[in-house]
Design an enzyme around this catalytic site. Structure first.
Site, mmCIF file in Angstrom:
data_model
loop_
_atom_site.group_PDB
_atom_site.id
_atom_site.type_symbol
_atom_site.label_atom_id
_atom_site.label_comp_id
_atom_site.label_asym_id
_atom_site.label_seq_id
_atom_site.Cartn_x
_atom_site.Cartn_y
_atom_site.Cartn_z
ATOM 1 N N LYS A 195 0.778 -1.481 -0.410
ATOM 2 C CA LYS A 195 -0.098 -0.258 0.064
ATOM 3 C C LYS A 195 0.995 1.056 0.006
ATOM 4 O O LYS A 195 0.266 2.243 0.438
ATOM 5 C CB LYS A 195 -1.285 0.160 1.376
ATOM 6 C CG LYS A 195 -1.877 -1.616 1.482
ATOM 7 C CD LYS A 195 -3.007 -1.103 2.591
ATOM 8 C CE LYS A 195 -3.150 -2.924 2.628
ATOM 9 N NZ LYS A 195 -4.059 -2.961 4.092
ATOM 10 N N ASP A 230 -7.477 -7.143 10.378
ATOM 11 C CA ASP A 230 -9.118 -5.866 11.022
ATOM 12 C C ASP A 230 -10.598 -7.820 10.660
ATOM 13 O O ASP A 230 -11.578 -7.131 11.544
ATOM 14 C CB ASP A 230 -9.704 -5.140 9.702
ATOM 15 C CG ASP A 230 -9.602 -5.766 8.091
ATOM 16 O OD1 ASP A 230 -9.149 -6.974 8.673
ATOM 17 O OD2 ASP A 230 -9.272 -5.768 7.095
#
Length: 495
Positions: A195, A230
């Site tokens: 990312k 997550d």
């Protein structure tokens, strides 16, 4: 004079014949184009078919790969990562807990006051901070010092409504959405950055230790209790409100699943069995592969052009990152081989990922009589104008084909988890699966198809005991809840 009139009449007749011929030729060309487009449509529809028998084979393969991944490191395309989370929230947790969510170019800090069974989540607050680009490629110390400064500022703004009992440290759950080799509940080494981050010196280092040193440099009395992702956070968030939550699935830009496993059913686990007898497993199911997955030429070309060819095949079939791109690739073929949008292939249709899944969803949900939303999306995003109603209808049909395959395969994957847990039989045991992610939340037809497919695969009787619930913000409040359920003061907090 009669000759002039006759000549004029002949000329008009000839012109009329020419126009009629042009119209006939135009209609014939359109008919040929439409027939070719329909043939391409029929081919992709057939290759994307997911009959129940095929879905059951996919579910069986998912279960088999889960067994293989639990038996040995590298034994399966599914990583089946041990998370060291063996105490999930019960709803009895009390106190003040923090979470830090680092997963991209921003990070979030969250605080939550828990009031036990009677009060639940009393109050929560969050703040988002942008990370300057130079820190994403700078030094490890600079990045974590910046994050710790953000934490310090957020803690300093703590109001009197948030109460930390005398003599206790603040505790934090750390959601770190990058590849990590977890060593314990509160430690893990970075495998690689993604990312846009690129800080080589951090690779191979303990991420929690890096954050802890930065926290200490800020003079904060803050203890990092848990390192989570997550999906595990979504499972914890679901379990806090419902003790029957047994698994969590993220269906958003990417996709993943986590579930509760019996600790004695993990051959590669060599530590002491936890008191709870349970262990949360992070499947990393986006990398699942099966010979029964219905792959098309569009999927193969997408994979070949991706940054990770041969990897994340399941994710490339079902997640929000890719559904819109699959649609674009099919539309491009229709434009090139069937002139669906006219004689010239629209230039923008050749740009990878220009058509996003939210655009696809918007067109798919168009219920207007003239499919105006489809017309507008094609015009605004791809600069395709003057589309016929027939063309717009075909676009909607394609959305349905691609969405349906993704939703039904997602359901098959979930059935695979239920099979592994022994919760796919006729025994009446309530099982809840917590779901989160933009694809599930916002693409209504996808969500409805997934739920219907799950019931279809399981059968009416078993399906009546399996409930899907939407659980928000696993990367935020979910991490704080894991910090609470694994608190160093747990005996006091959960009393």
């Amino acid at each position: 004079m009669r000759k002039v009139v006759l000549g004029t009449a002949v000329a008009f007749a000839a012109a009329g014949c020419a126009v009629a011929a042009l119209i006939v030729r135009h209609r014939m060309r359109n008919s040929v184009r439409l027939a070719r487009a329909r043939a391409i449509m029929k081919e992709i529809e057939e290759k994307c078919e997911t009959p129940i028998a095929k879905l059951q084979l996919v579910a069986d393969d998912m279960t088999a790969e889960m067994h293989a991944g639990l038996a040995d490191e590298g034994g399966s395309k599914l990583k089946m990562l041990i998370t060291y989370v063996n105490n999930l929230p019960t709803g009895y947790e009390k106190g003040l807990f923090y979470a830090l969510d680092l997963g991209g170019t921003n990070f979030r800090v969250i605080r939550v006051q828990l009031g036990g069974k009677e009060q639940g989540v009393v109050k929560q607050e969050a703040e988002e901070v942008s990370i300057p680009p130079h820190l994403m490629v700078g030094s490890s110390q600079e990045l974590f010092d910046f994050i710790a400064m953000g934490l310090a500022k957020f803690i300093a703004s703590e109001s009197e409504e948030f109460k930390l009992p005398e003599g206790r440290q603040r505790e934090l759950g750390f959601t770190f959405s990058f590849p990590v080799r977890q060593i314990s509940l509160a430690s893990g080494t970075l495998i690689k950055w993604t990312k846009g981050f690129s800080i080589e010196e951090t690779v191979g280092e303990d991420i929690v230790a890096e954050l802890t040193r930065a926290i200490e440099r800020q003079g904060l009395d803050l203890h990092v209790t848990a390192l989570v992702n997550d999906t595990v956070g979504t499972l914890a968030g679901g379990r806090y409100y419902d003790k029957d939550v047994q698994a969590a699935v993220i269906l958003g830009t990417g996709t993943n699943a986590a579930y509760v496993e019996r600790a004695d059913a993990i051959p590669k686990w060599h530590g002491l069995l936890p008191k709870s007898g349970e262990m949360v497993i992070n499947m990393e199911w986006g990398n699942f592969e099966s010979s029964h997955l219905p792959l098309t030429e569009y999927d193969l070309s997408l994979d070949a052009a991706s940054l990770n060819p041969g990897e994340q095949i399941f994710e490339k079939l079902i997640s929000g990152m890719y559904l819109g791109e699959i649609l674009r690739r099919v539309l491009l073929k229709l434009a090139e081989e069937a002139s669906l949008f006219g004689d010239i292939v629209p230039p923008k249709l050749s740009i990878p990922f220009i058509l996003r899944t939210p655009h696809m969803s918007s067109m798919h949900h168009d219920t207007s009589s003239d499919l105006k939303a489809v017309e507008n999306k094609l015009k605004d995003i791809l600069e395709i104008t003057n589309t016929s109603f027939e063309t717009r209808k075909m676009v909607v049909e394609l959305c349905e084909i691609i969405m349906k395959r993704g939703a039904r395969l997602s359901a098959a994957g979930m059935v695979g988890i239920l099979k592994k847990q022994g919760r796919d039989s006729g025994e009446k045991q309530r099982t809840v699966i917590a779901l989160d992610g933009g694809l599930f939340e916002h693409y209504t037809l996808f969500r409805e198809c997934l739920q219907g497919s799950l019931a279809e695969i399981l059968g009416t009787e078993v399906a009546s005991s399996v409930i899907i619930t939407h659980t928000n913000d696993g990367s935020g409040i979910g991490a704080a809840l894991i910090a609470a359920s694994n608190s160093q003061y747990s005996e006091v907090e959960t009393s």
